[in-house]
Scaffold this motif. Structure first.
Motif, PDB file in Angstrom:
ATOM      1  N   LEU A  21       0.861  -1.176   0.000  1.00 40.79           N
ATOM      2  CA  LEU A  21       0.000   0.000   0.000  1.00 40.79           C
ATOM      3  C   LEU A  21       0.897   1.225   0.000  1.00 40.79           C
ATOM      4  O   LEU A  21       1.812   1.344   0.807  1.00 40.79           O
ATOM      5  CB  LEU A  21      -0.908   0.017   1.239  1.00 40.79           C
ATOM      6  N   LEU A  22       0.621   2.123  -0.942  1.00 38.32           N
ATOM      7  CA  LEU A  22       1.478   3.302  -1.015  1.00 38.32           C
ATOM      8  C   LEU A  22       0.649   4.528  -1.366  1.00 38.32           C
ATOM      9  O   LEU A  22      -0.498   4.433  -1.806  1.00 38.32           O
ATOM     10  CB  LEU A  22       2.578   3.104  -2.061  1.00 38.32           C
ATOM     11  N   LEU A  23       1.281   5.687  -1.143  1.00 38.66           N
ATOM     12  CA  LEU A  23       0.679   6.969  -1.476  1.00 38.66           C
ATOM     13  C   LEU A  23       1.541   7.580  -2.574  1.00 38.66           C
ATOM     14  O   LEU A  23       2.571   8.201  -2.296  1.00 38.66           O
ATOM     15  CB  LEU A  23       0.635   7.884  -0.240  1.00 38.66           C
ATOM     16  N   PRO A  24       1.157   7.416  -3.845  1.00 37.73           N
ATOM     17  CA  PRO A  24       2.001   7.911  -4.945  1.00 37.73           C
ATOM     18  C   PRO A  24       2.271   9.405  -4.882  1.00 37.73           C
ATOM     19  O   PRO A  24       3.367   9.854  -5.203  1.00 37.73           O
ATOM     20  CB  PRO A  24       1.187   7.531  -6.187  1.00 37.73           C
ATOM     21  N   ALA A  25       1.259  10.184  -4.467  1.00 41.99           N
ATOM     22  CA  ALA A  25       1.442  11.640  -4.475  1.00 41.99           C
ATOM     23  C   ALA A  25       2.574  12.058  -3.533  1.00 41.99           C
ATOM     24  O   ALA A  25       3.332  12.985  -3.823  1.00 41.99           O
ATOM     25  CB  ALA A  25       0.138  12.333  -4.090  1.00 41.99           C
ATOM     26  N   LYS A  26       2.679  11.352  -2.416  1.00 41.58           N
ATOM     27  CA  LYS A  26       3.722  11.677  -1.451  1.00 41.58           C
ATOM     28  C   LYS A  26       4.952  10.790  -1.613  1.00 41.58           C
ATOM     29  O   LYS A  26       5.934  10.950  -0.880  1.00 41.58           O
ATOM     30  CB  LYS A  26       3.180  11.514  -0.030  1.00 41.58           C
ATOM     31  N   ASP A  27       4.861   9.832  -2.553  1.00 40.99           N
ATOM     32  CA  ASP A  27       5.952   8.881  -2.789  1.00 40.99           C
ATOM     33  C   ASP A  27       6.299   8.149  -1.508  1.00 40.99           C
ATOM     34  O   ASP A  27       7.483   7.999  -1.154  1.00 40.99           O
ATOM     35  CB  ASP A  27       7.182   9.601  -3.349  1.00 40.99           C
ATOM     36  N   SER A  46      10.623   5.001   0.095  1.00 39.25           N
ATOM     37  CA  SER A  46       9.799   5.618  -0.945  1.00 39.25           C
ATOM     38  C   SER A  46       9.500   4.599  -2.035  1.00 39.25           C
ATOM     39  O   SER A  46      10.261   3.633  -2.251  1.00 39.25           O
ATOM     40  CB  SER A  46      10.495   6.837  -1.550  1.00 39.25           C
ATOM     41  N   TYR A  47       8.398   4.822  -2.720  1.00 40.80           N
ATOM     42  CA  TYR A  47       8.014   3.908  -3.802  1.00 40.80           C
ATOM     43  C   TYR A  47       9.002   4.019  -4.969  1.00 40.80           C
ATOM     44  O   TYR A  47       9.341   3.013  -5.604  1.00 40.80           O
ATOM     45  CB  TYR A  47       6.601   4.244  -4.270  1.00 40.80           C
ATOM     46  N   SER A  48       9.509   5.203  -5.219  1.00 41.94           N
ATOM     47  CA  SER A  48      10.490   5.387  -6.292  1.00 41.94           C
ATOM     48  C   SER A  48      11.744   4.574  -6.004  1.00 41.94           C
ATOM     49  O   SER A  48      12.336   3.958  -6.908  1.00 41.94           O
ATOM     50  CB  SER A  48      10.855   6.865  -6.441  1.00 41.94           C
ATOM     51  N   ALA A  49      12.165   4.557  -4.712  1.00 48.67           N
ATOM     52  CA  ALA A  49      13.341   3.779  -4.346  1.00 48.67           C
ATOM     53  C   ALA A  49      13.078   2.286  -4.517  1.00 48.67           C
ATOM     54  O   ALA A  49      13.954   1.521  -4.943  1.00 48.67           O
ATOM     55  CB  ALA A  49      13.741   4.082  -2.901  1.00 48.67           C
ATOM     56  N   GLU A  64       7.027  -2.330 -20.242  1.00 53.10           N
ATOM     57  CA  GLU A  64       5.768  -2.805 -19.679  1.00 53.10           C
ATOM     58  C   GLU A  64       5.655  -2.444 -18.201  1.00 53.10           C
ATOM     59  O   GLU A  64       4.598  -2.014 -17.724  1.00 53.10           O
ATOM     60  CB  GLU A  64       5.676  -4.333 -19.866  1.00 53.10           C
ATOM     61  N   ALA A  65       6.757  -2.606 -17.466  1.00 51.21           N
ATOM     62  CA  ALA A  65       6.720  -2.329 -16.029  1.00 51.21           C
ATOM     63  C   ALA A  65       6.556  -0.842 -15.727  1.00 51.21           C
ATOM     64  O   ALA A  65       6.180  -0.473 -14.609  1.00 51.21           O
ATOM     65  CB  ALA A  65       7.995  -2.859 -15.371  1.00 51.21           C
ATOM     66  N   ASP A  66       6.818   0.014 -16.707  1.00 50.81           N
ATOM     67  CA  ASP A  66       6.699   1.459 -16.475  1.00 50.81           C
ATOM     68  C   ASP A  66       5.257   1.886 -16.246  1.00 50.81           C
ATOM     69  O   ASP A  66       5.010   3.026 -15.834  1.00 50.81           O
ATOM     70  CB  ASP A  66       7.284   2.233 -17.658  1.00 50.81           C
ATOM     71  N   ARG A  67       4.310   0.996 -16.521  1.00 43.61           N
ATOM     72  CA  ARG A  67       2.906   1.348 -16.273  1.00 43.61           C
ATOM     73  C   ARG A  67       2.623   1.523 -14.784  1.00 43.61           C
ATOM     74  O   ARG A  67       1.603   2.125 -14.423  1.00 43.61           O
ATOM     75  CB  ARG A  67       1.988   0.257 -16.819  1.00 43.61           C
ATOM     76  N   LEU A  68       3.501   0.980 -13.936  1.00 44.30           N
ATOM     77  CA  LEU A  68       3.259   1.066 -12.498  1.00 44.30           C
ATOM     78  C   LEU A  68       4.267   1.961 -11.780  1.00 44.30           C
ATOM     79  O   LEU A  68       4.448   1.872 -10.578  1.00 44.30           O
ATOM     80  CB  LEU A  68       3.255  -0.336 -11.868  1.00 44.30           C
ATOM     81  N   THR A  69       4.927   2.832 -12.519  1.00 48.83           N
ATOM     82  CA  THR A  69       5.772   3.818 -11.839  1.00 48.83           C
ATOM     83  C   THR A  69       4.882   4.831 -11.117  1.00 48.83           C
ATOM     84  O   THR A  69       3.676   4.938 -11.384  1.00 48.83           O
ATOM     85  CB  THR A  69       6.688   4.535 -12.834  1.00 48.83           C
ATOM     86  N   ARG A  70       5.488   5.567 -10.224  1.00 48.62           N
ATOM     87  CA  ARG A  70       4.721   6.561  -9.449  1.00 48.62           C
ATOM     88  C   ARG A  70       4.035   7.554 -10.369  1.00 48.62           C
ATOM     89  O   ARG A  70       2.836   7.841 -10.230  1.00 48.62           O
ATOM     90  CB  ARG A  70       5.678   7.283  -8.505  1.00 48.62           C
ATOM     91  N   ARG A  71       4.740   8.090 -11.352  1.00 49.08           N
ATOM     92  CA  ARG A  71       4.154   9.070 -12.265  1.00 49.08           C
ATOM     93  C   ARG A  71       3.044   8.455 -13.100  1.00 49.08           C
ATOM     94  O   ARG A  71       2.012   9.057 -13.336  1.00 49.08           O
ATOM     95  CB  ARG A  71       5.261   9.652 -13.158  1.00 49.08           C
ATOM     96  N   ALA A  72       3.261   7.199 -13.567  1.00 50.15           N
ATOM     97  CA  ALA A  72       2.254   6.551 -14.398  1.00 50.15           C
ATOM     98  C   ALA A  72       0.962   6.323 -13.620  1.00 50.15           C
ATOM     99  O   ALA A  72      -0.138   6.485 -14.156  1.00 50.15           O
ATOM    100  CB  ALA A  72       2.801   5.219 -14.934  1.00 50.15           C
ATOM    101  N   GLU A 108      -9.045   7.033  -3.701  1.00 52.20           N
ATOM    102  CA  GLU A 108      -8.729   8.294  -3.015  1.00 52.20           C
ATOM    103  C   GLU A 108      -9.005   8.131  -1.530  1.00 52.20           C
ATOM    104  O   GLU A 108     -10.032   7.588  -1.131  1.00 52.20           O
ATOM    105  CB  GLU A 108      -9.588   9.423  -3.597  1.00 52.20           C
ATOM    106  N   GLN A 109      -8.053   8.577  -0.728  1.00 51.76           N
ATOM    107  CA  GLN A 109      -8.230   8.484   0.713  1.00 51.76           C
ATOM    108  C   GLN A 109      -9.315   9.472   1.156  1.00 51.76           C
ATOM    109  O   GLN A 109      -9.243  10.672   0.838  1.00 51.76           O
ATOM    110  CB  GLN A 109      -6.910   8.792   1.426  1.00 51.76           C
ATOM    111  N   PRO A 110     -10.336   8.972   1.842  1.00 51.83           N
ATOM    112  CA  PRO A 110     -11.486   9.846   2.179  1.00 51.83           C
ATOM    113  C   PRO A 110     -11.096  11.067   2.997  1.00 51.83           C
ATOM    114  O   PRO A 110     -11.577  12.166   2.746  1.00 51.83           O
ATOM    115  CB  PRO A 110     -12.405   8.903   2.971  1.00 51.83           C
ATOM    116  N   GLU A 111     -10.218  10.896   4.010  1.00 50.80           N
ATOM    117  CA  GLU A 111      -9.934  12.013   4.918  1.00 50.80           C
ATOM    118  C   GLU A 111      -9.092  13.110   4.262  1.00 50.80           C
ATOM    119  O   GLU A 111      -9.327  14.310   4.474  1.00 50.80           O
ATOM    120  CB  GLU A 111      -9.189  11.505   6.178  1.00 50.80           C
TER     121      GLU A 111
END
Length: 419
Positions: A21-27, A46-49, A64-72, A108-111
């Motif tokens: 579970l990750l938060l892409p916006a905050k990496d 971090s997810y990028s790391a 193919e794996a680039d579909r799941l990068t943080r930016r993607a 999207e996180q509700p809070e």
């Protein structure tokens, strides 16, 4: 922020090897767990790391794996998508190589409104191999595999770039079915049949009401050559107007069938010619056999009525000569291979022409006399012995003299002269 969401991972992701579970916006990585984590996975903050640490284990460079990068993932969610997935070959921590399916569920996180991504890795070997085998098999047998949904089409397998000669595949993966026919199919159709009427959606639906498959075979002029194509439509769901289209090239089959038909036609003509040859042969043979038979019967009758032993012996000699001639004719009849092959082997032997002409005279003299036709045979040769096929010579003389007697009226005469 989210209390232990990975506790539900087995239920949510089935045989997930690595849920995260990750938060892409905050990496940020909120939670990470799984049975096949790599050394250093848990030390990544971090997810990028984590993506950078995992990249050496990914055994492909197709992107193919680039579909799941943080930016993607952020771009996909911004575009309204809630899922992202990729299938890639990787080397597992224990050294095992396999295909895995990386799947991300975006929400999207509700809070806070932050984007959350729940990512799972699952072994995908069986599915990948099965799909590859299926697609390879289909590509070998079909130019295109597509579906019709309502008035739209979608290409599942097909040459969208027209790299293969004689292709009828569209240049797009999905679009309006009628427009595809108008642009990619109908302009190239040849023959007397109305391709548009046969391939229209209304025709497909009408025929599939009564039959499990609707097949249309048509010729097309493509890339300067004539190709034959088979369109096979199958029903998946009538109420949803959902159909499967298999398009394959039958040019080679058609050419082989045309060649086979031509060979059969040639064989039939050859059989007819052989049959005609046999008919002519037997007609001639029946005519040829009749002559020595008449001579045998005639001389036998004369022998029965004669009391002169010397005369009877002469008649018997003539009967024997006629019998030999008849036997030679019968041997020809039995050698059918000569007739069928159209070849005849000559058998030259030393032949006495004077004796041969005397035998011919003896064969016909009775018939000519019975018809009231004068018949003479005169021989004046210096060298009476020649090398020739005696049977063929007798046949030629027999046919010539027989026809002469046949067309000579009563009271006429037939003369045979050999110089």
């Amino acid at each position: 922020m989210v209390a232990g969401p990975l506790a539900q991972a087995p239920r949510l992701s089935g045989c997930a090897a690595v849920p995260a579970l990750l938060l892409p916006a905050k990496d940020e990585i909120e939670e990470l767990d799984g049975a096949e984590l790599y050394d250093g996975d848990r030390s990544c903050t971090s997810y990028s790391a984590l993506i950078a640490a995992r990249r050496p284990y990914v055994l492909t460079e197709t992107g193919e794996a680039d579909r799941l990068t943080r930016r993607a993932l952020l771009d996909a969610y911004a575009a309204g998508e809630t899922e992202a997935a990729a299938v890639v070959p990787i080397r597992r921590p224990d050294g095992r190589i396999c295909f895995v399916r990386l799947a991300a569920a975006l929400t999207e996180q509700p809070e806070t409104g932050d984007v959350m991504a729940f990512i799972t890795e699952t072994d995908h070997n069986d599915q990948t191999v099965g799909e590859t085998v299926l697609q390879t098999t289909l590509r070998e047998h079909y130019d295109m595999v597509a579906y019709l949904a309502g008035e739209r089409f979608g290409v599942v397998i097909g040459d969208l770039n027209h790299s293969r000669r004689g292709s009828l595949a569209p240049c797009v993966r999905t679009g309006d079915y009628a427009s595809y026919l108008d642009a990619c199919v109908l302009p190239y159709a040849r023959g007397e049949e109305d391709a548009g009427a046969l391939l229209s959606l209304s025709a497909v639906e009408a025929h599939l009401k009564d039959d499990p498959v609707w097949e249309v075979n048509l010729p097309f002029e493509l890339d300067g050559e004539t190709y034959f194509k088979r369109f096979a439509f199958y029903e998946m769901d009538r109420r949803a107007h959902f159909y499967i289209l298999l398009l394959d090239d039958t040019t080679e089959v058609h050419r082989e069938q045309t060649l086979r038909n031509r060979r059969l036609a040639e064989a039939l003509q050859e059989a007819k010619r052989a049959n005609e040859a046999k008919t002519v042969f037997f007609s001639n043979m029946s005519h040829d056999i009749r002559t020595p038979m008449n001579a045998i019967i005639g001389f036998a009758d004369l022998a029965r009525r004669s009391d002169d032993p010397e005369l009877v012996r002469q008649y018997l000699d003539k009967i024997a000569a006629s019998g030999d001639h008849l036997l030679a004719l019968i041997n020809d009849v039995l050698e059918m291979s000569r007739i069928e092959s159209g070849k005849m082997q000559l058998e030259p032997t030393a032949t006495d022409l004077v004796s041969a002409m005397e035998q011919v005279h003896d064969l016909f003299v009775g018939q000519m006399s019975a018809k009231g036709i004068g018949f003479t045979v005169e021989t004046s040769v210096t060298d009476r012995w020649v090398l020739c096929d005696k049977t063929r010579l007798d046949r030629v003389l027999l046919n010539l003299i027989s026809n002469a007697g046949k067309f000579t009226p009563e009271g006429g005469s037939v003369a045979v002269t050999l110089d």
